[in-house]
Each structure stands twice: as C-alpha cells, then as structure tokens.
Write an enzyme that holds these catalytic residues in place. Structure first.
Site, PDB file in Angstrom:
ATOM      1  N   ASP A 206       5.116  35.662 -46.092  1.00 20.26           N
ATOM      2  CA  ASP A 206       4.379  36.307 -45.015  1.00 20.26           C
ATOM      3  C   ASP A 206       4.081  37.758 -45.385  1.00 20.26           C
ATOM      4  O   ASP A 206       3.438  38.019 -46.393  1.00 20.26           O
ATOM      5  CB  ASP A 206       5.187  36.166 -43.706  1.00 20.26           C
ATOM      6  CG  ASP A 206       4.446  36.640 -42.474  1.00 20.26           C
ATOM      7  OD1 ASP A 206       3.575  35.903 -42.007  1.00 20.26           O
ATOM      8  OD2 ASP A 206       4.735  37.751 -41.997  1.00 20.26           O
TER       9      ASP A 206
ATOM     10  N   HIS B  56       5.711  27.506 -40.775  1.00 19.65           N
ATOM     11  CA  HIS B  56       5.487  28.771 -41.479  1.00 19.65           C
ATOM     12  C   HIS B  56       6.712  29.305 -42.215  1.00 19.65           C
ATOM     13  O   HIS B  56       6.588  29.953 -43.259  1.00 19.65           O
ATOM     14  CB  HIS B  56       5.020  29.792 -40.447  1.00 19.65           C
ATOM     15  CG  HIS B  56       4.788  31.163 -40.970  1.00 19.65           C
ATOM     16  ND1 HIS B  56       3.876  31.460 -41.958  1.00 19.65           N
ATOM     17  CD2 HIS B  56       5.370  32.352 -40.614  1.00 19.65           C
ATOM     18  CE1 HIS B  56       3.877  32.759 -42.189  1.00 19.65           C
ATOM     19  NE2 HIS B  56       4.777  33.321 -41.398  1.00 19.65           N
TER      20      HIS B  56
END
Length: 291
Positions: free
Chosen positions: A104, A270
């Site tokens: 991320d 994610h």
C-alpha cells in the site's frame, strides 16, 4: 509479536524512524501501508528472518516514528522524503544496498526508492498497488467508490482530521473491513495497537499529509521520470478478492514502468501479509532468495 527482534529508533535528516530488526543474511526492508504500522508484517517477518536480516519500519507520520510538519506543499510527506528516510536508516544499519518490499503506502515509497535510489535497491516487491500517477490519471467511478479515501483525505486541513478524530477507532474498523476480506486477519490485540497509534491527532494529520502529497508533489515527481524504466527485478502481488486485481491488469501496468516484472494474486483482499501470510511469505522468500 516480533520475538528475537530488536526495537530501534534511528534519526534521519528530517525525521526519527522507529523499526524492529531481526535475523541474519542479506538485508530486507519491509514497509507497511495505511492505516497501519510495521506490525502488519508480524506473520511474515519472523519467518523471513530465517534467511534475511529483516528491518520492518514505521514510515514517518505512522506508528511510533516522528511526525514532522508537512509544509505548505506537503513535501515532507512526499514519497521522495519517505524514501530518503529509508535510505538513511539502512545506511546507519550498515546497508548501502538492500532489498525492499512494501504494501500500500509503503509500496509507493518502494516505487520512489527504485526511481530515486536505483543503486541502493537490489530487488523490490510492491503489494496491492499500481503506480499513483496511473491510478489518478485513469480514475473513474469504480475507482472513486473503492478508493474514496484518496479524495477524502486530501481535502484541506482540517476537515478530514476533525472527522476522523471524532472517532478514530470507528474509522479504523470501517476502513479495515472495507478493504479486507478476512475478518480474522486482525487479532484483537493487533487492532488495539493500531487504534493506539491512530488515536494520536498528529498521526491522523500526518497520514492525511501523506495523501495530500500523493495528489500533488508526488504526481510532479512521477511525471518527471515517467518514461525512465525501473531496472531492478520487481515482484507485484495483489489480493485475489481485492479491487486492484479486479480493476487492473497489474502485471501489464507495471511492465510499462519496469523492465523485469513478475507476480501473481494471493488469496483474500487488500491486506496481503495479514490475510494471506503463508502465500505472501512464500512469494517474497522465493523472489528475494534469487539474489
């Protein structure tokens, strides 16, 4: 949660970085994403430490690292500044060249590390992202719905800070659930630690500055070297049930930016190191052991 790891604080030119270090072997730097800390690597880092000297750091503005002022142009939270922190940290630890994996926001720092410090990065892994410039310039309704925070967090001070600060724990719980697909990925004590860090108004502000930089100065930096390919081997991983894998041809996008790209999906959403630690560990170990 990092048994046999040493906790350290290392000053850089503009910040002080908190990290944990463990293991032996070639140096491997691990960088976390939003809204987390180095703790997100807890299921992967101890295993990697059997083969590598593992350094898991809190990015500036996050966790127990310092939170310098962003400045009028948010430059203190540019990925360039965050990447420079890590080069200086690794140099203090005795590593002029190293391998790096980021998730991320940390993966966006990895991208900038590869651009600004190509002689320092041996191999790089980016987890569940495509480049910032690409994502902004191809944004559509689906992107805005899935990544609404990219547009919320960049609003001028202090709108997002006040709204998040009204109930940080609620915000974190909703955010982790929005992106994750594995509720059991975040143990209660881990979530409590994330809340501890995010309860600090300075953290909320700094992380907003991170996103404000991404929508401004980071784009200028990206545009300046957009056509210079990343030379080191690059591994891209993404969540099989997450937005990145559904929305983009991840490998094709990265191959527009790097000469040697490989990768694949792993189960879950994610948060790869927390939702699919076994698969994430195996992919990272195999890739970094090729050196």
């Amino acid at each position: 949660m990092f048994h046999d790891f040493q906790s350290m604080r290392i000053p850089t030119r503009d910040a002080e970085i908190h990290l944990v270090r463990g293991g032996s072997g070639p140096p491997l730097l691990l960088l976390h994403g939003y809204p987390q800390t180095h703790l997100m690597w807890r299921k992967v880092a101890p295993r990697l430490a059997a083969d590598f000297t593992v350094i898991a750091a809190d990015l500036r503005g996050y966790g127990d690292s310092s939170k310098p002022p962003g400045g009028a142009d948010h430059a203190a939270y540019s990925k360039r500044a965050m990447a420079q922190d890590m080069v200086e940290v690794m140099d203090v630890l005795g590593f002029s060249r190293f391998m790096v994996a980021g998730h991320d926001r940390g993966a966006r720092v990895v991208h900038r590390l590869c651009r600004d410090h190509p002689d320092a990065v041996i191999r790089a892994a980016v987890l569940d992202i495509t480049p910032t410039h690409f994502m902004y310039t191809t944004a559509d309704r689906a992107f805005a719905e899935a990544y609404y925070h990219w547009f919320f967090l960049i609003q001028p001070y202090d709108l997002p800070e006040r709204l998040i600060g009204a109930d940080p724990e609620y915000y974190l719980r909703k955010k982790l659930a929005h992106w994750g697909r594995t509720p059991s990925a975040f143990e209660p004590d881990v979530f409590a630690e994330y809340v501890r860090c995010f309860n600090d108004p300075a953290t909320i502000h700094a992380t907003c500055e991170d996103y404000r930089a991404a929508a401004s100065i980071d784009l200028r930096h990206d545009e300046a070297d957009l056509h210079v390919p990343i030379a080191c081997p690059l591994l891209a991983l993404w969540g099989a049930e997450g937005f990145i894998g559904r929305r983009y041809d991840v490998l094709a996008v990265w191959r527009q930016h790097a000469v040697d790209v490989r990768g694949h999906a792993v189960p879950g959403g994610h948060y790869l190191p927390e939702e699919a630690p076994e698969e994430t560990y195996a992919a990272l170990r195999t890739f970094f052991a090729e050196t």
